[in-house]
Design an enzyme around this catalytic site. Structure first.
Site, PDB file in Angstrom:
ATOM      1  N   ASN A   9       0.783  -1.297  -0.033  1.00 23.14           N
ATOM      2  CA  ASN A   9      -0.042   0.095  -0.080  1.00 23.14           C
ATOM      3  C   ASN A   9       0.926   1.204   0.050  1.00 23.14           C
ATOM      4  O   ASN A   9       1.520   1.681   0.899  1.00 23.14           O
ATOM      5  CB  ASN A   9      -1.120   0.001   1.367  1.00 23.14           C
ATOM      6  CG  ASN A   9      -1.546   1.337   1.532  1.00 23.14           C
ATOM      7  OD1 ASN A   9      -1.640   1.898   0.369  1.00 23.14           O
ATOM      8  ND2 ASN A   9      -2.304   1.516   2.686  1.00 23.14           N
ATOM      9  N   TRP A  10       1.176   1.956  -1.400  1.00 18.48           N
ATOM     10  CA  TRP A  10       2.032   3.026  -1.262  1.00 18.48           C
ATOM     11  C   TRP A  10       1.292   4.371  -0.648  1.00 18.48           C
ATOM     12  O   TRP A  10       1.837   5.445  -0.749  1.00 18.48           O
ATOM     13  CB  TRP A  10       2.295   3.291  -2.763  1.00 18.48           C
ATOM     14  CG  TRP A  10       3.157   2.060  -3.449  1.00 18.48           C
ATOM     15  CD1 TRP A  10       3.763   1.360  -2.597  1.00 18.48           C
ATOM     16  CD2 TRP A  10       3.655   2.124  -4.586  1.00 18.48           C
ATOM     17  NE1 TRP A  10       4.698   0.413  -3.502  1.00 18.48           N
ATOM     18  CE2 TRP A  10       4.450   0.923  -4.609  1.00 18.48           C
ATOM     19  CE3 TRP A  10       3.248   2.628  -5.824  1.00 18.48           C
ATOM     20  CZ2 TRP A  10       5.162   0.578  -5.927  1.00 18.48           C
ATOM     21  CZ3 TRP A  10       3.980   2.441  -7.155  1.00 18.48           C
ATOM     22  CH2 TRP A  10       4.826   1.257  -6.989  1.00 18.48           C
ATOM     23  N   LYS A  11      -0.050   4.342  -0.091  1.00 18.81           N
ATOM     24  CA  LYS A  11      -0.527   5.497   0.348  1.00 18.81           C
ATOM     25  C   LYS A  11      -0.399   6.642  -0.544  1.00 18.81           C
ATOM     26  O   LYS A  11      -0.392   6.416  -1.886  1.00 18.81           O
ATOM     27  CB  LYS A  11       0.029   5.793   1.765  1.00 18.81           C
ATOM     28  CG  LYS A  11      -0.030   4.476   2.494  1.00 18.81           C
ATOM     29  CD  LYS A  11       0.158   4.886   3.994  1.00 18.81           C
ATOM     30  CE  LYS A  11       0.242   3.443   4.647  1.00 18.81           C
ATOM     31  NZ  LYS A  11       0.180   3.484   6.190  1.00 18.81           N
ATOM     32  N   HIS A  97      -9.742   1.146   5.027  1.00 21.96           N
ATOM     33  CA  HIS A  97      -8.201   1.433   5.831  1.00 21.96           C
ATOM     34  C   HIS A  97      -8.465   2.379   6.884  1.00 21.96           C
ATOM     35  O   HIS A  97      -9.046   3.301   6.883  1.00 21.96           O
ATOM     36  CB  HIS A  97      -7.516   1.967   4.795  1.00 21.96           C
ATOM     37  CG  HIS A  97      -5.938   1.905   5.261  1.00 21.96           C
ATOM     38  ND1 HIS A  97      -5.416   2.721   6.179  1.00 21.96           N
ATOM     39  CD2 HIS A  97      -4.920   0.989   5.047  1.00 21.96           C
ATOM     40  CE1 HIS A  97      -4.013   2.428   6.410  1.00 21.96           C
ATOM     41  NE2 HIS A  97      -3.844   1.424   5.790  1.00 21.96           N
ATOM     42  N   GLU A  99      -6.894   4.558   7.963  1.00 19.68           N
ATOM     43  CA  GLU A  99      -6.347   5.973   7.723  1.00 19.68           C
ATOM     44  C   GLU A  99      -7.655   6.673   7.098  1.00 19.68           C
ATOM     45  O   GLU A  99      -8.063   7.827   7.415  1.00 19.68           O
ATOM     46  CB  GLU A  99      -5.379   6.185   6.842  1.00 19.68           C
ATOM     47  CG  GLU A  99      -4.030   5.964   7.710  1.00 19.68           C
ATOM     48  CD  GLU A  99      -2.836   5.279   6.913  1.00 19.68           C
ATOM     49  OE1 GLU A  99      -2.628   5.596   5.617  1.00 19.68           O
ATOM     50  OE2 GLU A  99      -1.744   5.222   7.397  1.00 19.68           O
ATOM     51  N   GLU A 169      -5.270  -5.055  10.618  1.00 15.31           N
ATOM     52  CA  GLU A 169      -4.429  -3.991  10.596  1.00 15.31           C
ATOM     53  C   GLU A 169      -4.611  -3.322  11.927  1.00 15.31           C
ATOM     54  O   GLU A 169      -5.406  -2.378  12.067  1.00 15.31           O
ATOM     55  CB  GLU A 169      -4.420  -2.874   9.476  1.00 15.31           C
ATOM     56  CG  GLU A 169      -4.333  -3.499   8.232  1.00 15.31           C
ATOM     57  CD  GLU A 169      -3.698  -2.501   7.485  1.00 15.31           C
ATOM     58  OE1 GLU A 169      -2.525  -2.951   6.885  1.00 15.31           O
ATOM     59  OE2 GLU A 169      -4.217  -1.693   7.128  1.00 15.31           O
ATOM     60  N   GLY A 175       2.493   1.954  10.824  1.00 16.19           N
ATOM     61  CA  GLY A 175       3.441   3.058  10.559  1.00 16.19           C
ATOM     62  C   GLY A 175       4.206   3.599  11.926  1.00 16.19           C
ATOM     63  O   GLY A 175       4.984   4.471  11.954  1.00 16.19           O
ATOM     64  N   SER A 215       3.456  -2.423  10.242  1.00 18.18           N
ATOM     65  CA  SER A 215       4.869  -2.781  10.299  1.00 18.18           C
ATOM     66  C   SER A 215       5.493  -3.815   9.998  1.00 18.18           C
ATOM     67  O   SER A 215       6.516  -4.389  10.654  1.00 18.18           O
ATOM     68  CB  SER A 215       5.215  -2.178  11.667  1.00 18.18           C
ATOM     69  OG  SER A 215       4.826  -0.828  11.927  1.00 18.18           O
ATOM     70  N   GLY A 237       5.093   1.152   4.655  1.00 20.25           N
ATOM     71  CA  GLY A 237       6.508   1.681   4.478  1.00 20.25           C
ATOM     72  C   GLY A 237       7.244   0.819   3.818  1.00 20.25           C
ATOM     73  O   GLY A 237       8.178   0.967   3.042  1.00 20.25           O
TER      74      GLY A 237
HETATM   75  C1  PEP Z   1      -0.749   0.219   5.889  1.00 20.19           C
HETATM   76  O1  PEP Z   1      -0.607   1.044   5.177  1.00 20.19           O
HETATM   77  O2  PEP Z   1      -1.712  -0.556   5.855  1.00 20.19           O
HETATM   78  C2  PEP Z   1       0.227  -0.400   6.888  1.00 20.19           C
HETATM   79  C3  PEP Z   1       0.041  -1.523   7.642  1.00 20.19           C
HETATM   80  O3  PEP Z   1       1.447   0.303   6.837  1.00 20.19           O
HETATM   81  P1  PEP Z   1       2.852   0.095   7.634  1.00 20.19           P
HETATM   82  O4  PEP Z   1       3.395  -1.176   6.953  1.00 20.19           O
HETATM   83  O5  PEP Z   1       3.782   1.267   7.059  1.00 20.19           O
HETATM   84  O6  PEP Z   1       2.721  -0.250   9.086  1.00 20.19           O
END
Ligand code: PEP
Length: 260
Positions: A9-11, A97, A99, A169, A175, A215, A237
């Site tokens: 997931n590049w956000k 998600h 976010e 998640e 993050g 993460s 990330g």
């Molecule tokens: C995500 O963007 O869904 C995510 C899990 O981010 P990260 O791997 O950076 O924690």
């Protein structure tokens, strides 16, 4: 057998040139891997979906949207409909998600509308669920996750409404560099699988891929993939660098092929 999924997931990271050079580097290497039992996915920002699809053509890497509108069409400035995503022949879209839930006030009811929109266009939703640290510390993880699942899947009959992927998640792990341990994640994945079994059937529950996100990185992916109900990762990330993404893909290929 469920395939393992490595979804990046590049956000709101990566512009056009960055996305193209990632595809140039990753496509030939992914093509050389035995991905019979693994699905690599990348979710760039909307403007780069078509470019990435073109540049990944011929490789096993699939492209996903990060979100979709709950509306079919109309005066919704800035939104992108499921029909528009389907016109690109996009196979996947992330939905719900944390976010989006936190910064765009997406409720379970909105997530459900989005899910339905995707399913109507044969796009497989990657449905995200997960608790905050406050909710975990209060002992409410199960209730929160079950509430998100039952809200998003309310009156949705997965028997005839198509494929779905679920991503657990935990918000406290996204993050932050602090991932759930394999055991912590497995405990919730088992709850999700059981919920799916009770609502639908054992066969259906056993066929649904449940990803862990929060993460995930090359250093911890093996521990997570070793868990019986963890079928891959939704990775932010650590999916931004080709080398890191490919290392995680390699781990999944090895596990799927019984090499570790
Ligand atoms: C995500 O963007 O869904 C995510 C899990 O981010 P990260 O791997 O950076 O924690």
């Amino acid at each position: 057998m469920r395939k393992l999924i490595i979804a990046g997931n590049w956000k709101m990271y990566k512009g056009l040139e960055d996305a193209k050079s990632f595809a140039r580097e990753v496509a030939p290497i992914a093509k050389g891997m035995d991905t019979t039992n693994v699905v690599p996915i990348l979710a760039p920002a909307y403007p780069f979906l078509a470019v990435l699809q073109r540049d990944l053509e011929g490789s096993p890497v699939k492209v996903s949207a990060q979100d979709v509108s709950s509306h079919p069409d109309g005066a919704f400035t800035g939104e992108v409909s499921a029909a528009m995503l389907a016109s690109l022949k996009l196979p996947y879209s992330i939905v719900g998600h944390s976010e989006r839930r936190a910064y765009h006030a997406e409720t379970n009811a909105i997530v459900r509308e989005k899910l339905l929109a995707l399913m109507q266009h044969d796009i497989c939703p990657i449905l995200c669920v997960g608790e905050t640290l406050v909710q975990r510390d209060a002992g409410n993880t199960k209730d929160v996750v079950v509430d998100q699942l039952s809200g998003a899947l309310h009156k949705i009959n997965l028997y005839n409404q198509g494929e779905i992927i679920i991503a657990y998640e935990p918000v406290w792990a996204i993050g932050t560099g602090r991932n759930a341990t394999g055991e912590q994640a497995q405990e919730v994945h088992a709850i999700i699988r059981k919920w799916l079994k009770d609502k639908y059937s054992e066969t259906l529950a056993n066929g649904i891929s449940i990803l862990y996100g929060g993460s995930v990185k090359p250093e911890n992916i093996d521990e997570l993939l070793a868990m019986p109900d963890i079928d891959g990762g939704l990775i932010g990330g650590a999916s931004l660098k080709p080398d890191s993404y490919l290392r995680m893909l390699e781990s999944a290929v090895k596990r799927a092929n019984g090499e570790q």
